[in-house]
Enzyme design. Structure first.
Site, PDB file in Angstrom:
ATOM      1  CG  MET A  94      42.384 109.549 -11.231  1.00 56.66           C
ATOM      2  SD  MET A  94      43.901 108.282 -11.343  1.00 56.66           S
ATOM      3  CE  MET A  94      44.587 108.275 -13.093  1.00 56.66           C
ATOM      4  CB  ILE A  96      49.863 112.733  -5.820  1.00 57.39           C
ATOM      5  CG1 ILE A  96      50.367 112.474  -6.873  1.00 57.39           C
ATOM      6  CG2 ILE A  96      51.579 112.335  -4.369  1.00 57.39           C
ATOM      7  CD1 ILE A  96      51.010 112.343  -7.688  1.00 57.39           C
ATOM      8  CG  LEU A  97      46.857 110.739  -0.605  1.00 57.89           C
ATOM      9  CD1 LEU A  97      46.212 109.734   0.472  1.00 57.89           C
ATOM     10  CD2 LEU A  97      45.697 111.555  -0.537  1.00 57.89           C
ATOM     11  CG  HIS A 113      50.125 100.738  -9.873  1.00 54.84           C
ATOM     12  ND1 HIS A 113      50.020 102.361 -10.389  1.00 54.84           N
ATOM     13  CD2 HIS A 113      50.974  99.791 -11.010  1.00 54.84           C
ATOM     14  CE1 HIS A 113      51.050 102.403 -11.528  1.00 54.84           C
ATOM     15  NE2 HIS A 113      51.101 101.456 -11.570  1.00 54.84           N
ATOM     16  CG  ASP A 149      52.107 104.068  -8.189  1.00 60.54           C
ATOM     17  OD1 ASP A 149      50.816 103.865  -7.213  1.00 60.54           O
ATOM     18  OD2 ASP A 149      52.110 104.482  -9.133  1.00 60.54           O
ATOM     19  CD  GLU A 178      42.587  97.159 -10.787  1.00 63.48           C
ATOM     20  OE1 GLU A 178      42.819  97.719 -10.346  1.00 63.48           O
ATOM     21  OE2 GLU A 178      43.424  97.331 -12.432  1.00 63.48           O
TER      22      GLU A 178
HETATM   23  C1  GRF Z   1      42.274 100.327 -10.922  1.00 69.44           C
HETATM   24  O1  GRF Z   1      42.626  99.880 -13.052  1.00 69.44           O
HETATM   25  C2  GRF Z   1      42.658 101.110 -10.355  1.00 69.44           C
HETATM   26  O2  GRF Z   1      43.863 100.045  -9.888  1.00 69.44           O
HETATM   27  C3  GRF Z   1      43.528 102.377 -11.106  1.00 69.44           C
HETATM   28  O3  GRF Z   1      42.468 102.556 -11.351  1.00 69.44           O
HETATM   29  C4  GRF Z   1      41.399 101.929 -11.896  1.00 69.44           C
HETATM   30  C5  GRF Z   1      40.137 102.466 -11.201  1.00 69.44           C
HETATM   31  O4  GRF Z   1      38.813 101.247 -10.862  1.00 69.44           O
HETATM   32  N1  GRF Z   1      44.266 103.202 -10.786  1.00 69.44           N
HETATM   33  P1  GRF Z   1      37.997 101.302 -11.036  1.00 69.44           P
HETATM   34  O5  GRF Z   1      37.492 103.440 -10.504  1.00 69.44           O
HETATM   35  O6  GRF Z   1      38.149 100.922  -9.387  1.00 69.44           O
HETATM   36  O7  GRF Z   1      36.426 101.147 -11.274  1.00 69.44           O
END
Ligand code: GRF
Length: 192
Positions: A94, A96-97, A113, A149, A178
């Protein structure tokens, strides 16, 4: 992409801030014979991140940095270089680099994302997709550049939005995708 070094697996660091379910799926993937990566380090800005438990479970080195200023970033870069890290996967990270951090690992930082980019950059993606009455949302793995993003897209998975979806129910279904998409995207850019 010139990341691979012969038959050696690419040394990878995963950056997390929270639950770490993508981290877990990447660790499992890295243990497959066909995987081109080996996970050397878990890095977090949050000492309380639940995902840090996987460091203990899978015996992977973990490091916590506050990512607050240049000097903290310099320490991270030093640590990553010391460990010959050649791929960085942001997974629910969370912070930003900075531009300078990204330039140090140009073309070697990936992010996942939870939207069909370029739609819904930033936060609250599921809420926005539902509010706009979109038929589909999904997830995207992309290269990280200095704009949030916005780097080149590697791969995406579409997920249908149901009539009664809430941001939470949609997030759950997308998260399952994901976990498949991140390894697939890595295979796509790194398979020899
Ligand atoms: C995921 O939905 C990812 O896309 C978003 O944050 C969530 C992180 O989930 N950036 P986790 O920590 O991998 O369970």
């Amino acid at each position: 992409m010139a990341l691979s070094t012969g038959f050696n697996k690419i040394k990878t660091a995963i950056f997390i801030s929270g639950t770490g379910s993508n981290l877990k799926s990447l660790i499992k993937f890295s243990k497959l014979k066909k995987s081109p990566i080996i996970i050397e380090m878990i890095i977090s800005n949050n000492p309380k991140a639940k995902g840090l438990q996987y460091s203990k479970i899978y015996k992977i080195k973990k490091k916590i940095f506050d990512f607050k200023n240049n000097s903290s970033e310099k320490k991270i870069i030093k640590e990553l270089k010391k460990n010959n890290i050649n791929l960085i996967c942001l997974a629910g990270f969370m912070k930003i680099l900075s531009k300078s951090f990204i330039n140090n690992f140009r073309g070697k930082i990936l992010n996942i994302h939870p939207s069909l980019l370029p739609k819904y950059k930033g936060l609250n993606t599921h809420k926005k997709a539902i509010k706009n009455k979109d038929k589909y949302s999904g997830c995207t793995v992309h290269f990280v550049n200095s704009k949030l993003d916005s780097g080149k897209i590697i791969d995406q998975t579409k997920v249908k939005i149901n009539k009664f979806d809430t941001p939470e129910s949609l997030a759950k279904r997308i998260l399952i995708q994901e976990h498949k998409l991140y390894p697939a995207a890595i295979m796509k850019i790194l398979s020899l």
